[in-house]
Design an enzyme around this catalytic site. Sequence first.
Site, PDB file in Angstrom:
ATOM      1  N   ARG A  51      35.000  39.371  30.413  1.00  0.00           N
ATOM      2  CA  ARG A  51      35.515  40.503  29.638  1.00  0.00           C
ATOM      3  C   ARG A  51      35.510  40.179  28.156  1.00  0.00           C
ATOM      4  NH1 ARG A  51      40.864  40.676  31.554  1.00  0.00           N
ATOM      5  NH2 ARG A  51      40.382  38.830  32.792  1.00  0.00           N
ATOM      6  N   HIS A  54      45.678  36.606  37.848  1.00  0.00           N
ATOM      7  CA  HIS A  54      44.496  36.807  37.010  1.00  0.00           C
ATOM      8  C   HIS A  54      43.804  38.088  37.466  1.00  0.00           C
ATOM      9  CE1 HIS A  54      40.677  36.142  35.025  1.00  0.00           C
ATOM     10  NE2 HIS A  54      41.150  35.054  34.437  1.00  0.00           N
TER      11      HIS A  54
END
Length: 605
Positions: free
Chosen positions: A270, A254
């Site tokens: 994000r 990740h």
Amino acid sequence: MTTIMTDVLVIGAGLAGERTAVEAAAHGNQVIILSLVPPRRSHSVAAQGGMQAALGNMARSAGDSPDVHFEDTVKGADWGCEQDVARLFVNLAPVAIRQMAHWGVPWSRVVPGPKRLPSGEIVEESAEKEGLIAARNFGGTKKWRACFCSDGTGHSLLYTMDNVALQLGVQVHDRTEALALIHDGSRCYGAIVRDLRNGELRTYLARATVIATGGYGRIYGQSTNAVINDGTGMALALETGVVPLGNMEAVQFHPTGVVPGDILVTEGCRGDGGYLLDKDEHRFMPDYEPEKKELASRDVVSRRMIHHVRQGHGVESAYGPHLWLDIRHLGQEHIETYLRDVADICRDFLGIDPVHQPIPVRPTQHYSMGGVRTDIGGRAYGLAGLYAAGEAACWDLHGFNRLGGNSVAETVVMGMVVGRSVAQDLVGSDFSFPDAPVRSAKAQVEQRLPALTTYGLEYVWALRQQMSAILMEKVGVFRNGRELVTAVEELQELQERAERLGLRSTGRGPNPELSAALRLPGMIRLAITIAYGALQRTESRGSHYREDYPARDDALWLRRTLATWPAEADLPRLSYEPVKITELPPGERGYGETREAAKKEGARG
Ligand SMILES: Cc1cc2nc3c(=O)[nH]c(=O)nc-3n(C[C@H](O)[C@H](O)[C@H](O)COP(=O)(O)OP(=O)(O)OC[C@H]3O[C@@H](n4cnc5c(N)ncnc54)[C@H](O)[C@@H]3O)c2cc1C
């Protein structure tokens, strides 16, 4: 040794195990769930950002449908997934999400517009219907599809699911650990289990056994996974010698584990508009991926980040170089409402305030796409009466890269499917439990225990640390043949040393050293299976990136690795099965990176 009989034994009380148990119990079966910890502390509780389901409730998800979700999932998987499984999944995800709402999950819902998005865009009041389940943007998807409960999605889902399991009379035997499967080479009959409070061994005989033990993140040194995610269920399956693990070389990193500590901060950061910055506070992702920027697939973003650091743009720190995740511009109200777990993690573990400061991050091991290979109904290959669900399984929805939000969705969808398969298979099934397999599984466990209590030479924590370091250094985001060969050799050496473990402590009950010593040989076998599978796969696909073979090779490798480990063998035995392509033939994933790799491969000739 006490013997406990049940219709269905579910090993694992995370979302996948509990959802499977609920379905099997709803069909009238007696179900017992085993868990290392109280169910609500399973790793599912830590899921933050969301669950993918094509509801199309938002202005930015207009036109979404299971078809679009299907395409995103297959492209995300770099065509490595089973397309019939992906189709079943995308069709059932909207059903599962509404069912969870019915059971009580407080999904974040659309609030009345007009509203300013983090991007600055104004959403029309008329475009969204107040009160419907909302969705946020996530990586690798065309539409806003990740439904969420702020950033505590897993928490809300697991607490709700646990209540439903209790209402249906599912029994939970927590603080227990399954140590071996009982089987005769063709059917599974349950498991030998250790009570972690007092060390007592028990036999569980079951007409159906489900492995739902989650991921193996903790075999890697830096992982977002809970400390209980040691991959024990996959190791039990491998130990049978007949149940294959699928695609173990597919390991997801990740992009945003925090530094130090590796705790995850969600992709939702994000998705909601957060940026990645380098040491000069330059937003570098648009330079590499102008179209998807920070929201390219996780494998792509992780590689771009590491590449950027290797070019000298990382921020130096006492814990190694890192980059920044910047969510300051989202504003205090947004952060405190939709990213409040992230705010707590930053304040409590890093001592920084993300409202005013950027967050130090680096790619961190996060998810196992590989696992116990099952058919579309969740039936494990190799043993009748054995099933698998959730992260421990290779169903195979995710191929070589899982999309954010597709795992939580998989646990509840697959749990529903597997629970139904179990219930169907149990109707009219009649067999007796033979003695021999029970005796042999008991003997297998009992002989491991006394060997450990003598003062052996090797120290479990030292070996475990070496295993993790080998994986991080040589079987991480970037891989190459030379390092993979060394990794396999070094891990084999550790495997041999793990036969001479000795304990420094004497407790037989809640003794972490004893638990770790019992798990370590299985964990090393998983590590070897990952490294060995990665060595053989001479191409790059999704999260499996070979610097010496940077392009995807569909002619040779549109195949799934199946690994079994016969008794006394030094290495797993690998075979391959074709990937099922039912709707979407292999094509371009749409990233600049893929095009660059194809060019490099062409240049190599
Ligand atoms: C920090 C974090 C955030 C995430 N966020 C998201 C997200 O926003 N969206 C998304 O889609 N996915 C997310 N994921 C991934 C997703 O949460 C997991 O893949 C999923 O919840 C796994 O569920 P599971 O039921 O398969 O396993 P788990 O929840 O890990 O449960 C495993 C269970 O098995 C038990 N167990 C293990 N071994 C044994 C044994 N030998 N004997 C008895 N019991 C055993 C454990 O006690 C536990 O109850 C996230 C993952 C992490 C780590």
